[in-house]
Design an enzyme around this catalytic site. Structure first.
Site, PDB file in Angstrom:
ATOM      1  CD  GLU A 135      -2.501  -1.553   2.518  1.00  0.00           C
ATOM      2  OE1 GLU A 135      -2.022  -0.911   3.727  1.00  0.00           O
ATOM      3  OE2 GLU A 135      -3.105  -2.509   2.508  1.00  0.00           O
ATOM      4  CG  LEU A 185      -6.037   0.251   1.727  1.00  0.00           C
ATOM      5  CD1 LEU A 185      -6.826   1.527   1.905  1.00  0.00           C
ATOM      6  CD2 LEU A 185      -6.241  -0.726   3.006  1.00  0.00           C
ATOM      7  CB  ALA A 186      -7.077  -6.114   0.290  1.00  0.00           C
ATOM      8  CD  GLU A 187      -4.019  -4.425   5.469  1.00  0.00           C
ATOM      9  OE1 GLU A 187      -5.329  -4.908   5.282  1.00  0.00           O
ATOM     10  OE2 GLU A 187      -3.862  -3.101   5.148  1.00  0.00           O
ATOM     11  CD  GLN A 245       0.188   2.529   5.162  1.00  0.00           C
ATOM     12  OE1 GLN A 245      -0.846   2.894   5.380  1.00  0.00           O
ATOM     13  NE2 GLN A 245       0.636   2.899   3.731  1.00  0.00           N
ATOM     14  CG  ASP A 249       2.902  -1.735  14.224  1.00  0.00           C
ATOM     15  OD1 ASP A 249       2.142  -1.303  14.353  1.00  0.00           O
ATOM     16  OD2 ASP A 249       4.144  -1.365  14.584  1.00  0.00           O
ATOM     17  N   PRO A 287      -4.868  -8.181   9.194  1.00  0.00           N
ATOM     18  CG  PRO A 287      -6.087  -6.341   8.184  1.00  0.00           C
ATOM     19  CD  PRO A 287      -4.793  -6.681   9.101  1.00  0.00           C
ATOM     20  CG  HIS A 307      -0.636   4.012  13.476  1.00  0.00           C
ATOM     21  ND1 HIS A 307      -1.986   4.127  13.790  1.00  0.00           N
ATOM     22  CD2 HIS A 307      -0.453   4.244  12.120  1.00  0.00           C
ATOM     23  CE1 HIS A 307      -2.492   4.403  12.722  1.00  0.00           C
ATOM     24  NE2 HIS A 307      -1.817   4.659  11.826  1.00  0.00           N
TER      25      HIS A 307
END
Ligand SMILES: Cc1ncc(C[n+]2csc(CCOP(=O)(O)OP(=O)(O)O)c2C)c(N)n1
Ligand SMILES: [Mg+2]
Lengths: 346, 328
Positions: free
Chosen positions: B30, B59-61, B83, B85, B90, B130
């Site tokens: 991302e 946008l999808a881990e 992006q 930790d 996901p 974050h």
């Protein structure tokens, strides 16, 4: 769907709300804009650590709160401070999160407003759960679930839409398509004809609305709320709008979009067209405008005053809420931190 | 003298050099493309190597890691970025059920040479989600190699090694160390994966740390020296595989050990280290191995962060508690 053109001319596709209703909406738009600007200023002054601004998206922010009853729920994201304030939550309480005091500065139960979600799309499933529970409990609550265009790519978005549709949950999924997920443009999220078009695949209605047109967004959301309340299930509403500011103050938007693009969207400003219309209709004059501005300045001053006072944070709170009854380990960790702090003081 | 660069720049250099050396190396995630990542770690890669080699995804881990698995199955060496930790979560199913297990499931016929880079841990005043220290989840999952550099030179070298490695690597980049500059010799030999390094020799006690906890451990050792104790510091670099040899050699020589880590201490990597050291060095120990870790609470909001992070004072207090009064 559009009711007011960029030039403030009614499109005629549906009747506009009564002038006094629209005037009240305008008042809210001005307040939301002022809040965005005030919060940005507080970041520059170092009073807030960060602020994800919704400047340019105020029509969405104001409308999604306005269509809800007190008994309904709002599930906002980090971007939706203005919507939360429009729902009636004290702006100072909302912003203390971004000042770094705690993860959520307001009591979610007081105004039925969930904590602002940071992990994208995760809150949409919670919204479905609140809605489904309401149905099982025989309540006619509606849940307004907010997310951005980027978040629609997450698996949780798909799961939430599908669950809501299968259970006919009273949820309105409101996607503010502001064209970017930080730097990533919409074209990299989806090549579907629109995000609203995805609703088809879930078997729910999808509506694309001009997100900078307050009467149109309000109308579309109010219809979706009514539908949910009457037991007909969820709706997916996509608002076509634009994030006028960078993602947050930490972001440099010049790396991924042009000044022209931003200027172009500036001409579709959600405040201007309502003001133009109201002025033309003779409902808003200079005195009225001054009054509205003054009210928003009062609110901004109250926010400044509220955030000027550094609220002390209590280190004990680190341990207080993790479990209903702190584990023995947490109790002893709290004691050791207290001892450490007493040493520091002495 | 080697040039000075930040850890972010060192990682960027490692990605560049790996991409130049091997066309199979691709970077995605991302905001890693034109923006260059929210920490600018991938700055300029799309410009210099093209969209095919460094690109933004939807946008999808789970999507990012899942796609990396397939690409690794088909001849590529994906290096993906989560992006932050907590935003890797996901992708947890992909990581634990597939990234970690595919080689074993297929009796080694399908190995997955991929790297999952994760800006990691706290100390930056970040809002919730974050600043998590998630190493224990990965270290607990057999099949994952878990690295956490503490110096800019290691960030470069270990990432090069990780990209060349036959198995999947979770590469934990301490955010709070991203921007300080240090000398990095990119021509230096690539450090072996699985080897700790003694950052500071000491005769009286050994601090065992990794990633973001190495600087406070070194600062504590410095302070201890002022107070008359000779305290050494071992930097693990590699959490999995674990270097029992280096760690235990140091602890046997001092007889006292404190493990320092930012993650909550309960069921943590720090606990594993304390247990291993105790099992292997028991007869050399003058005191139980202590742990200085984060409290067992969710990572706090910025204003309370300082109370959570293991700092110099807490490390020194732990060293003080190593039963010195019993020493001969
Ligand atoms: C699961 C997850 N992944 C990544 C992030 C980091 N992140 C925060 S905001 C953002 C972009 C979101 O874009 P969009 O959904 O369009 O909402 P907007 O910010 O534009 O309102 C990203 C990638 C996150 N918060 N959660
Ligand atoms: Mg967006």
């Amino acid at each position: 769907m559009r009711l007011l053109g960029h030039d403030g001319e009614p499109t005629g596709s549906a009747p506009l709300p009564a002038p006094d209703v629209l005037l009240d909406g305008y008042r809210r738009l001005v307040a939301a804009r002022r809040l965005n600007e005030q919060a940005q200023a507080l970041v520059r002054q170092g009073r807030l650590a960060v602020y994800p601004s919704s400047r340019g998206q105020e029509a969405c922010q104001v409308a999604c709160a306005a269509v809800l009853e007190e008994r309904d729920w709002l599930f906002p994201t980090y971007r939706d401070t203005a919507a939360i304030v429009a729902r009636g939550v004290d702006p100072v309480e909302v912003l203390t999160m971004l000042r770094g005091d705690w993860h959520c500065g307001y009591d979610p139960r007081e105004r039925r407003t969930a904590p602002q979600a940071t992990p994208l799309a995760t809150q949409l499933l919670h919204a479905v759960g609140v809605g489904h529970a309401a149905r099982l409990r025989g309540e006619d609550t509606v849940v307004m679930a907010l997310c951005g265009d980027g978040a629609t790519s997450e698996g949780d978005f798909h799961e939430a839409c599908n669950f809501a549709a299968v259970f006919a949950a009273p949820v309105v999924f409101f996607v503010q398509n502001n064209k970017y997920a930080i730097s990533v443009p919409l074209a990299r999220q989806s090549v579907a004809p629109s995000l609203a078009a995805k609703a088809d695949g879930y078997g729910m209605p999808g509506v694309l609305v001009d997100g900078n047109d307050l009467p149109a967004v309000t109308r579309v959301l109010a219809e979706a709320v009514a539908r949910a309340r009457s037991g007909d299930g969820p709706t997916l509403v996509e608002a076509d709008t634009y994030r006028m500011d960078a993602h947050t103050n930490a972001d440099d938007a010049t790396r991924y979009r042009t000044e022209d693009e931003v200027t172009g969207w500036g001409e579709r400003d959600p405040l201007t067209r309502v003001r133009t219309y109201l002025t033309g209709a003779g409902v808003l004059d200079e005195t009225g405008e001054r009054e509205i501005t003054a009210a928003s300045e009062d609110m901004a001053a109250q926010v400044r005053r509220g955030l000027a006072v550094e609220a002390p944070v209590d280190p004990d709170e680190l341990f207080a809420h993790v479990y209903a009854t702190p584990t023995p380990q947490l109790t002893s960790q709290r004691a050791s931190l207290r001892a450490e702090l007493e040493d520091e003081d002495s | 003298m080697a040039p000075k660069m930040s850890m972010a720049a060192a990682i960027n250099a490692a990605l560049r050099d790996a991409m130049a050396a091997d066309d199979a190396v691709v970077v995605f995630g991302e905001d890693v493309g034109p923006l260059g990542g929210v920490f600018r770690v991938t700055d300029g890669l799309t410009r210099d190597f093209g969209e095919g080699r460094c690109f933004d995804t939807p946008l999808a881990e789970a999507g990012i890691v899942g796609m990396a698995v397939g690409m690794a199955m088909n001849g590529m060496r994906p290096v993906v970025e989560m992006q932050f930790d907590a935003f890797a979560f996901p992708a947890f199913e992909q990581i634990t059920s597939h990234v970690a297990k595919t080689a074993n499931r297929t009796r080694g016929r399908v190995r997955l040479p991929l790297v999952i880079r994760i800006p990691y841990a706290g100390g930056i005043g970040g809002v919730e989600h974050h600043c998590d220290s998630s190493e224990a989840y990965y270290a607990h999952t057999p099949g994952l190699t878990v690295l956490a550099p503490a110096t800019n030179a290691d960030a470069y070298g270990l990432l090069r090694a990780a990209i060349e490695y036959p198995d999947p690597v979770v590469f934990l980049e301490p955010k709070k160390l991203y921007f300080a500059k240090e000398e990095v010799d990119v021509a230096a030999e690539v450090p072996p994966i699985g080897r700790a390094v003694v950052r500071r020799a000491g005769r009286d006690a050994t601090l065992i740390a990794y990633g973001p906890s190495v600087p406070p451990a070194l600062a504590a050792a410095e302070q201890a020296a002022v107070e008359g104790r000779d305290v050494g510091v071992v930097d693990l670099r590699s959490i999995v595989p674990f270097d029992d040899e280096t760690v235990c050699a140091e602890v046997r020589s001092t007889g006292r050990a404190v493990v320092v880590a930012e993650a909550p201490g309960f069921a943590s990597v720090a606990s594993e280290i304390a247990a291993r050291v105790t099992e292997r060095c028991f007869h050399h120990l003058e005191a139980p191995v202590h742990r200085v870790t984060g409290f067992d609470v969710p990572y706090p909001a910025p204003k309370l962060e300082r109370h959570f992070l293991p700092g110099v004072d807490r490390i020194l207090d732990a060293v003080d508690e190593l039963q010195w009064q019993d020493a001969a």
